[in-house]
Structure formats: C-alpha cells, structure tokens
Design a protein around this motif. Structure first.
Motif, PDB file in Angstrom:
ATOM      1  N   THR A 142       0.847  -1.192   0.000  1.00 30.54           N
ATOM      2  CA  THR A 142       0.000   0.000   0.000  1.00 30.54           C
ATOM      3  C   THR A 142       0.883   1.243   0.000  1.00 30.54           C
ATOM      4  O   THR A 142       2.001   1.228   0.524  1.00 30.54           O
ATOM      5  CB  THR A 142      -0.939   0.037   1.216  1.00 30.54           C
ATOM      6  OG1 THR A 142      -0.150   0.044   2.423  1.00 30.54           O
ATOM      7  CG2 THR A 142      -1.873  -1.152   1.227  1.00 30.54           C
ATOM      8  N   VAL A 143       0.364   2.304  -0.587  1.00 29.44           N
ATOM      9  CA  VAL A 143       1.100   3.562  -0.637  1.00 29.44           C
ATOM     10  C   VAL A 143       0.105   4.705  -0.691  1.00 29.44           C
ATOM     11  O   VAL A 143      -1.022   4.543  -1.200  1.00 29.44           O
ATOM     12  CB  VAL A 143       2.047   3.593  -1.866  1.00 29.44           C
ATOM     13  CG1 VAL A 143       1.250   3.590  -3.168  1.00 29.44           C
ATOM     14  CG2 VAL A 143       2.995   4.778  -1.823  1.00 29.44           C
ATOM     15  N   GLN A 144       0.487   5.837  -0.156  1.00 27.94           N
ATOM     16  CA  GLN A 144      -0.344   7.029  -0.200  1.00 27.94           C
ATOM     17  C   GLN A 144       0.011   7.854  -1.435  1.00 27.94           C
ATOM     18  O   GLN A 144       1.160   8.262  -1.601  1.00 27.94           O
ATOM     19  CB  GLN A 144      -0.122   7.874   1.060  1.00 27.94           C
ATOM     20  CG  GLN A 144      -0.670   7.282   2.346  1.00 27.94           C
ATOM     21  CD  GLN A 144      -2.181   7.395   2.437  1.00 27.94           C
ATOM     22  OE1 GLN A 144      -2.794   8.321   1.908  1.00 27.94           O
ATOM     23  NE2 GLN A 144      -2.796   6.448   3.131  1.00 27.94           N
ATOM     24  N   ILE A 145      -0.970   8.070  -2.301  1.00 25.98           N
ATOM     25  CA  ILE A 145      -0.769   8.955  -3.436  1.00 25.98           C
ATOM     26  C   ILE A 145      -0.830  10.389  -2.916  1.00 25.98           C
ATOM     27  O   ILE A 145      -1.871  10.833  -2.431  1.00 25.98           O
ATOM     28  CB  ILE A 145      -1.842   8.755  -4.513  1.00 25.98           C
ATOM     29  CG1 ILE A 145      -1.851   7.313  -5.025  1.00 25.98           C
ATOM     30  CG2 ILE A 145      -1.645   9.746  -5.662  1.00 25.98           C
ATOM     31  CD1 ILE A 145      -0.627   6.920  -5.809  1.00 25.98           C
ATOM     32  N   PRO A 146       0.266  11.129  -2.979  1.00 22.33           N
ATOM     33  CA  PRO A 146       0.274  12.474  -2.402  1.00 22.33           C
ATOM     34  C   PRO A 146      -0.342  13.507  -3.346  1.00 22.33           C
ATOM     35  O   PRO A 146      -0.583  13.244  -4.532  1.00 22.33           O
ATOM     36  CB  PRO A 146       1.768  12.749  -2.206  1.00 22.33           C
ATOM     37  CG  PRO A 146       2.431  11.969  -3.302  1.00 22.33           C
ATOM     38  CD  PRO A 146       1.586  10.729  -3.506  1.00 22.33           C
ATOM     39  N   ALA A 147      -0.586  14.688  -2.823  1.00 22.79           N
ATOM     40  CA  ALA A 147      -1.029  15.799  -3.654  1.00 22.79           C
ATOM     41  C   ALA A 147       0.109  16.199  -4.590  1.00 22.79           C
ATOM     42  O   ALA A 147       1.273  15.897  -4.344  1.00 22.79           O
ATOM     43  CB  ALA A 147      -1.441  16.974  -2.774  1.00 22.79           C
ATOM     44  N   GLY A 148      -0.236  16.877  -5.665  1.00 23.03           N
ATOM     45  CA  GLY A 148       0.776  17.335  -6.606  1.00 23.03           C
ATOM     46  C   GLY A 148       0.999  16.419  -7.784  1.00 23.03           C
ATOM     47  O   GLY A 148       1.836  16.695  -8.651  1.00 23.03           O
ATOM     48  N   TRP A 149       0.226  15.307  -7.846  1.00 26.01           N
ATOM     49  CA  TRP A 149       0.369  14.360  -8.947  1.00 26.01           C
ATOM     50  C   TRP A 149      -0.899  14.283  -9.789  1.00 26.01           C
ATOM     51  O   TRP A 149      -1.112  13.319 -10.518  1.00 26.01           O
ATOM     52  CB  TRP A 149       0.722  12.968  -8.407  1.00 26.01           C
ATOM     53  CG  TRP A 149       2.147  12.844  -7.968  1.00 26.01           C
ATOM     54  CD1 TRP A 149       2.638  12.991  -6.705  1.00 26.01           C
ATOM     55  CD2 TRP A 149       3.274  12.541  -8.798  1.00 26.01           C
ATOM     56  NE1 TRP A 149       3.993  12.807  -6.685  1.00 26.01           N
ATOM     57  CE2 TRP A 149       4.414  12.518  -7.962  1.00 26.01           C
ATOM     58  CE3 TRP A 149       3.443  12.288 -10.168  1.00 26.01           C
ATOM     59  CZ2 TRP A 149       5.698  12.257  -8.455  1.00 26.01           C
ATOM     60  CZ3 TRP A 149       4.706  12.019 -10.653  1.00 26.01           C
ATOM     61  CH2 TRP A 149       5.815  12.009  -9.804  1.00 26.01           C
ATOM     62  N   GLY A 150      -1.725  15.291  -9.720  1.00 33.69           N
ATOM     63  CA  GLY A 150      -2.993  15.260 -10.421  1.00 33.69           C
ATOM     64  C   GLY A 150      -2.864  15.437 -11.923  1.00 33.69           C
ATOM     65  O   GLY A 150      -1.946  16.076 -12.435  1.00 33.69           O
ATOM     66  N   GLN A 151      -3.835  14.862 -12.627  1.00 32.04           N
ATOM     67  CA  GLN A 151      -3.964  14.989 -14.080  1.00 32.04           C
ATOM     68  C   GLN A 151      -5.447  15.159 -14.356  1.00 32.04           C
ATOM     69  O   GLN A 151      -6.148  14.198 -14.629  1.00 32.04           O
ATOM     70  CB  GLN A 151      -3.404  13.752 -14.778  1.00 32.04           C
ATOM     71  CG  GLN A 151      -3.356  13.843 -16.295  1.00 32.04           C
ATOM     72  CD  GLN A 151      -2.710  12.608 -16.910  1.00 32.04           C
ATOM     73  OE1 GLN A 151      -2.641  11.545 -16.294  1.00 32.04           O
ATOM     74  NE2 GLN A 151      -2.217  12.750 -18.124  1.00 32.04           N
ATOM     75  N   GLY A 152      -5.916  16.398 -14.240  1.00 35.93           N
ATOM     76  CA  GLY A 152      -7.355  16.618 -14.263  1.00 35.93           C
ATOM     77  C   GLY A 152      -7.961  16.099 -12.973  1.00 35.93           C
ATOM     78  O   GLY A 152      -7.464  16.360 -11.886  1.00 35.93           O
ATOM     79  N   ALA A 176      -8.011  12.999 -12.111  1.00 39.28           N
ATOM     80  CA  ALA A 176      -7.367  11.733 -11.782  1.00 39.28           C
ATOM     81  C   ALA A 176      -5.899  11.948 -11.431  1.00 39.28           C
ATOM     82  O   ALA A 176      -5.348  13.034 -11.585  1.00 39.28           O
ATOM     83  CB  ALA A 176      -7.494  10.761 -12.958  1.00 39.28           C
ATOM     84  N   THR A 177      -5.261  10.872 -10.966  1.00 38.86           N
ATOM     85  CA  THR A 177      -3.821  10.880 -10.725  1.00 38.86           C
ATOM     86  C   THR A 177      -3.087  10.546 -12.019  1.00 38.86           C
ATOM     87  O   THR A 177      -3.557   9.749 -12.837  1.00 38.86           O
ATOM     88  CB  THR A 177      -3.467   9.858  -9.636  1.00 38.86           C
ATOM     89  OG1 THR A 177      -4.113  10.243  -8.410  1.00 38.86           O
ATOM     90  CG2 THR A 177      -1.966   9.785  -9.400  1.00 38.86           C
ATOM     91  N   PHE A 178      -1.939  11.153 -12.213  1.00 38.89           N
ATOM     92  CA  PHE A 178      -1.107  10.955 -13.397  1.00 38.89           C
ATOM     93  C   PHE A 178      -0.872   9.464 -13.661  1.00 38.89           C
ATOM     94  O   PHE A 178      -0.361   8.744 -12.816  1.00 38.89           O
ATOM     95  CB  PHE A 178       0.221  11.688 -13.190  1.00 38.89           C
ATOM     96  CG  PHE A 178       1.286  11.400 -14.199  1.00 38.89           C
ATOM     97  CD1 PHE A 178       1.005  11.377 -15.562  1.00 38.89           C
ATOM     98  CD2 PHE A 178       2.595  11.185 -13.788  1.00 38.89           C
ATOM     99  CE1 PHE A 178       2.013  11.123 -16.487  1.00 38.89           C
ATOM    100  CE2 PHE A 178       3.597  10.940 -14.704  1.00 38.89           C
ATOM    101  CZ  PHE A 178       3.308  10.904 -16.058  1.00 38.89           C
ATOM    102  N   PHE A 224      -5.913   1.901 -18.062  1.00 37.85           N
ATOM    103  CA  PHE A 224      -6.381   2.830 -17.039  1.00 37.85           C
ATOM    104  C   PHE A 224      -7.899   2.721 -16.986  1.00 37.85           C
ATOM    105  O   PHE A 224      -8.610   3.154 -17.897  1.00 37.85           O
ATOM    106  CB  PHE A 224      -5.931   4.243 -17.374  1.00 37.85           C
ATOM    107  CG  PHE A 224      -4.428   4.381 -17.459  1.00 37.85           C
ATOM    108  CD1 PHE A 224      -3.651   4.347 -16.314  1.00 37.85           C
ATOM    109  CD2 PHE A 224      -3.797   4.504 -18.684  1.00 37.85           C
ATOM    110  CE1 PHE A 224      -2.270   4.454 -16.385  1.00 37.85           C
ATOM    111  CE2 PHE A 224      -2.416   4.618 -18.776  1.00 37.85           C
ATOM    112  CZ  PHE A 224      -1.645   4.589 -17.627  1.00 37.85           C
ATOM    113  N   ILE A 225      -8.396   2.121 -15.912  1.00 38.36           N
ATOM    114  CA  ILE A 225      -9.800   1.720 -15.840  1.00 38.36           C
ATOM    115  C   ILE A 225     -10.674   2.795 -15.218  1.00 38.36           C
ATOM    116  O   ILE A 225     -11.823   3.005 -15.623  1.00 38.36           O
ATOM    117  CB  ILE A 225      -9.907   0.398 -15.064  1.00 38.36           C
ATOM    118  CG1 ILE A 225      -9.060  -0.689 -15.783  1.00 38.36           C
ATOM    119  CG2 ILE A 225     -11.353  -0.048 -14.927  1.00 38.36           C
ATOM    120  CD1 ILE A 225      -8.820  -1.926 -14.962  1.00 38.36           C
ATOM    121  N   GLY A 226     -10.158   3.479 -14.219  1.00 38.47           N
ATOM    122  CA  GLY A 226     -10.934   4.516 -13.543  1.00 38.47           C
ATOM    123  C   GLY A 226     -10.014   5.545 -12.920  1.00 38.47           C
ATOM    124  O   GLY A 226      -8.799   5.357 -12.838  1.00 38.47           O
TER     125      GLY A 226
END
Length: 265
Positions: free
Chosen positions: A15-25, A27-29, A61-63
């Motif tokens: 498990t890992v925490q997706i941090p802020a700053g990696w957004g792509q619209g 969704a996450t990059f 990329f499903i969702g």
C-alpha cells in the motif's frame, strides 16, 4: 513526495499514499500509477529478475485514482526457462482502477540481429528548446514533477493543422540511477499527440498503453536527458492512435510506445 521515494516505498509494501501534486485533471497521473505497479511487481518477482528484463508491458487505465491510499497486488501467470509473464493491479476503495500486464525475458542466442531502423531526430539542445512550464489551473499538477523541453511541432491547443511533436524529457527529482521503472512513468508525461490540433483546452486521456523496451542497462541518472517523438497513425470517432519512439542522449533507441487515447473534444 517525489518519484524515486514513491517507487522505493512500494518495493517493500503493498500500500502507498498517493500524495497531492500528482494530479492529471480529476485523476492521478497515469505515468506514476504505471511506475508504481511495475516497481511493486519487480520487487515481488525478486530472484526471477536476476536473468531477465522487462521486454513489454500493457497498461489499462480503468478509472480515476484520487489522492490517498492505494493497494497494489500482483500475480505470476507463468515463469519458464527464459520468459516470465505476470501482472500488477492497483486498487482504491475496493475497485480495480489500473492494470499492468508485463512480459520479462532473458537474452537468448539468435541468428537474427537487426539494428534499429528509427533514428534519433536532430533536436536543438535541451537548454535551447522551449520549456513546458507549469501554469496553475491550466496544466496538470504533475507537470511540476517533470522537465519537458519542446523541440519539434506545435504546442497543445494551438489549433495547428498537424498533430505530433517531440522534445527532451527528464524527472525534476534528483536520484543517482535511472531504471526502466523511472523511465516508464516519464514517457507518459507528454500530452496526447493530437492536442496541438485543438483550438482551445479540451480533455483527452489514455485508454490503453503498450510499451516495448529495447535497451535496459542505461547507466544514467535523473540529470540525463531522453528524446521523445510521437506520430499519430489514425484518429476518428473520439479515439486517437499514436506511436512514440524514445532515445537516450547518445541516440540509442530504448523504447517504442503505442497509445490509444480518448479525445473529448
């Protein structure tokens, strides 16, 4: 949190925490998600990786993945004398939102030896190319994580009659050894090939991504540059099909990338 630290985390935990700053619209990059899945998968494969390297991967990329906790799971389908086929999936809130199918293979003796037919373009030097600067509210957040230099073709949303472009790329993160896992995510940082044709902002996202690696021992760090050039094969009915070639800074072809992109404009 930067790319290298995130990739190291998933080598020891699922498990890992997706941090802020990696957004792509909204969704996450997707490049980050792909690299996380590959990093987790290679760690789980462990000793199986001592004589084999990533030859190809297909990512779906499903969702949309939001910032926060994600879970990574892996499965080995078959591991023979020279080839291992396995997968990694990324889940959030109980849903599978991204899937990676990877093929690893060891070198084998062959009478067939054909050099690369695609040659590196003669771009201006990175310092002379146009830096793809981050503009808050206009560009995806993850652009802050990469250094892209435009050297060929028009910029996105410029209303040009022709798609396609190319340039230089590298991570903004500082680390000593560039691996295929790092490079996988970096390659996805470029926008879809048809965006220069749009006259104003419009949404587009990758539906599926297939990538093949021709080279594996880079001896590069995060400070080294990589060349990228993309060509659109076909676009119709809201879907664009494109192929990209990637070279290192010594003009060695290292990867071939093919994407199907959904275009909402």
């Amino acid at each position: 949190m930067a790319i290298d630290q995130l990739l190291k985390q998933v080598q020891t935990q699922s498990t890992v925490q997706i941090p802020a700053g990696w957004g792509q619209g909204r969704a996450t990059f997707g490049g980050l998600l792909s690299s996380l899945m590959l990093s987790r998968l290679t760690a789980v494969l462990g000793d199986l990786m001592h004589d084999r390297v990533l030859r190809s991967a297909t990512i779906s990329f499903i969702g949309a993945v939001a910032p926060g906790e994600v879970e990574l799971s892996t499965e080995i389908f078959r591991s023979g004398k020279s080839v291992t086929q396995a997968s990694a999936k990324l889940m959030q809130n109980g849903e599978v939102l991204a899937l990676l199918l990877a093929n690893f293979g060891s070198a084998r003796v062959s009478a067939i030896d054909i050099p690369a037919t695609s040659t590196a373009p003669e771009y201006q030097a990175p310092d002379e190319a146009i830096k793809f600067a981050y503009i808050p509210g206009v560009m995806p957040e993850f652009i802050q994580q990469v250094d892209l230099r435009w050297a060929q073709g028009a910029m996105p949303f410029s209303g040009t009659a022709q798609p396609d472009f190319g340039g230089w790329m590298r991570w903004n993160d500082d680390f000593s050894s560039m691996s295929i896992t790092h490079l996988l995510g970096l390659i996805d940082a470029w926008p879809p090939s048809v965006l220069p044709m749009l006259k104003g902002p419009g949404n587009a996202s990758t539906l599926s991504w297939n990538i093949e690696f021709l080279s594996h021992s880079f001896n590069k760090s995060s400070k080294d540059w990589w060349q990228y050039q993309v060509t659109t094969d076909y676009a119709h009915s809201g879907y664009a099909h494109a192929v990209a070639h990637i070279w290192d800074d010594e003009k060695n072809l290292v990867a071939i990338s093919r994407q199907v992109t959904t275009v909402f404009a």
